[in-house]
Each structure stands twice: as structure tokens, then as C-alpha cells.
Design an enzyme around this catalytic site. Structure first.
Site, PDB file in Angstrom:
ATOM      1  N   GLU A  90       0.819  -1.200   0.000  1.00 17.89           N
ATOM      2  CA  GLU A  90       0.000   0.000   0.000  1.00 17.89           C
ATOM      3  C   GLU A  90       0.859   1.259   0.000  1.00 17.89           C
ATOM      4  O   GLU A  90       1.943   1.284   0.594  1.00 17.89           O
ATOM      5  CB  GLU A  90      -0.938   0.062   1.214  1.00 17.89           C
ATOM      6  N   THR A  91       0.317   2.267  -0.662  1.00 16.94           N
ATOM      7  CA  THR A  91       0.802   3.637  -0.551  1.00 16.94           C
ATOM      8  C   THR A  91      -0.337   4.455   0.040  1.00 16.94           C
ATOM      9  O   THR A  91      -1.470   4.400  -0.455  1.00 16.94           O
ATOM     10  CB  THR A  91       1.208   4.200  -1.917  1.00 16.94           C
TER      11      THR A  91
END
Length: 271
Positions: free
Chosen positions: A47-48
């Protein structure tokens, strides 16, 4: 070209190269969805997180390499760590989300955080997906779900550690991810814990997630009932591994863990 700061943080770990890496960008103005997705694909992390101030709180959105995520715990912990340690924005944070309501995070020691997240009740499956018996030919002890994941309880921690995922078959469970879990077990350093788990979401661009905070909002109440406890220690037994403290607090789950910043960098975006 515009330059923005980006951080990479190893969440649920007291050191780099362990836990779950997440990228974090603290924005002044919102970025287009397609650009956030392109940044997440370029990062190629589970994830970002993109964080934007909203009055006294923050909005947060998470992107995998292939799609926006509905809920992510480890990148929320990483975002709190960046806001506290890199920007000096205090020690208590409220994050607004589009799907799971308000998330809270507090720093309660050097690089130590507690996430206050909604409890997602483990629910029975109405129907066993056809792929599940092929993934687990030796069977299972229990199967349950929440709104985004299926969970399978296996016979013991060795079954969790030794599980060899068939990613193509697990991808057939989409839109669900797959968590596996068992009572007992230990960290990679040999410290005993109350339960262990692993998590897979290949259809979302995450073959195996190193440490999945959001999954513990369902695993914690499941094991609290099974073990007769409201305060537990958990270990996600991926190769990197991550220790997660779990506490049931009414309709909330408190997850505790550490974080370590791996890098701070300037990235250049078009426009």
C-alpha cells in the site's frame, strides 16, 4: 515537474527490513486518483497512503499497485508515524476514510503506536467458494469472513508457517483476500504469541502481505472468543514477520505496534 516528499516506513516492526513497508505522502492538495494509482504502481508496495489535512483531522486513502484499498491498517500506522516523527504534527490523529469510518492513532512511546479501529465481526460463509477445497486439500478447522476477506483456521501454527499458496487459485477468491490463522505459535525470534496468521491478495496486486493490520480487526474478536481473552499478542508469520498487540474495546479493536522509517525522498510528478 513538481517535487513532493515521500516516506517509506516499515510498520509493525522496531527495525527496518521487517514488518510491512508502506509509502506515505502527506499532501497539501488532493492528487487525481489516476496519479495516486500510478504512484502506488511505481512504488510496488502492498500500500501507498495519501494523507490530506481536513480541519483537525486527516483524510487517508490507500492504493495497492493495482487498485484503491477499502481498509489498510499498516499504512495507517505508517502515516501516523510520519505525521508524528517527520512533521511534528502531534501524537494523536484522526483519519477519515471512505469505507470504514473514523480511524484513530496515538503515539505512546518512541516509534510505538496504537491504532483504534472498528471491530469487524467474523461472519459465517453462506457458501464455500469452489476454489477453497482446492487451496486446502487437507481441510480446515473453521472458515469465516468479513466484508473484504475470507479467513481459514488451520490445525496449528506449523500449518500456517508451512502453507504454500497457490496464487492463481487464491486469485479466484476475488474480490476477497485470504487470511489463514491458528492458535499459538511464536515470533521469528521465538517469543510465544496467542495466535499467528498469514494473508494473501494476489488479485489486488499483493501476493503475500507481510503484516495486515486490517485483518486483525476480525482475527482479534475471533480469537478473543476462542481463547476467552480480550488482550492478546499476534504474529503475522510472513518472511518479514510482524508483531501485533490486540485488545478488544467494545466495538473497537486496538492494535499496537512499532514503526521504523526506511527512507525520505523527493519524487517528481508531471504538471
Amino acid at each position: 515537474m513538481r517535487e513532493h516528499l515521500m516516506f517509506q516506513v516499515d510498520a509493525f516492526s522496531d527495525r527496518v527490513f521487517a514488518g510491512n513497508p508502506a509509502a506515505v505522502m502527506v499532501l497539501d492538495t488532493a492528487l487525481p486518483d489516476l496519479l495516486m494509482q500510478a504512484i502506488a504502481a511505481e512504488n510496488n508496495l502492498a500500500e501507498t497512503a495519501f494523507v490530506l489535512p481536513e480541519g483537525a483531522s486527516w483524510s487517508i486513502r490507500w492504493f495497492t499497485p493495482t487498485q484503491e484499498a477499502a481498509f489498510c491498517g499498516h499504512a495507517t500506522l505508517a502515516a501516523a508515524h510520519v505525521l508524528a516523527s517527520e512533521y511534528g504534527r502531534g501524537e494523536d490523529f484522526r483519519f477519515r476514510t471512505g469505507t470504514v469510518g473514523e480511524l484513530r492513532a496515538s503515539r505512546n512511546g518512541p516509534a510505538r503506536y496504537t491504532l483504534d479501529l472498528p471491530l469487524l465481526e467474523p461472519a459465517p460463509l453462506d457458501e464455500i467458494p469452489v476454489a477453497l477445497p482446492a487451496i486446502f486439500p487437507k481441510g480446515w478447522k473453521a472458515v469465516f469472513r468479513n466484508f473484504e476477506n475470507l479467513f481459514v483456521e488451520l490445525g496449528g501454527p506449523d500449518d500456517v508457517a508451512g502453507f504454500r499458496p497457490d496464487m492463481a487459485m487464491i486469485a479466484r477468491l476475488a474480490p476477497f483476500g485470504l487470511g489463514i490463522t491458528a492458535a499459538g505459535g511464536a515470533t521469528h525470534d521465538g517469543d510465544p504469541v496467542d495466535f499467528v496468521s498469514r494473508y494473501f491478495a494476489p488479485a489486488a496486486g499483493i501476493p503475500e502481505d507481510p503484516v495486515t493490520g486490517s485483518a486483525h480487526t476480525t482475527l482479534a474478536p475471533y480469537w478473543a472468543r476462542r481463547l476467552g481473552r480480550t488482550d492478546m499478542s499476534a504474529f503475522q508469520a510472513s518472511r518479514r514477520g510482524g508483531l501485533v498487540g490486540c485488545q478488544i474495546a467494545g466495538d473497537r479493536v486496538l492494535l499496537s505496534g512499532r514503526a521504523a522509517t526506511f527512507f525520505k525522498a523527493g519524487i517528481r510528478l508531471p504538471g
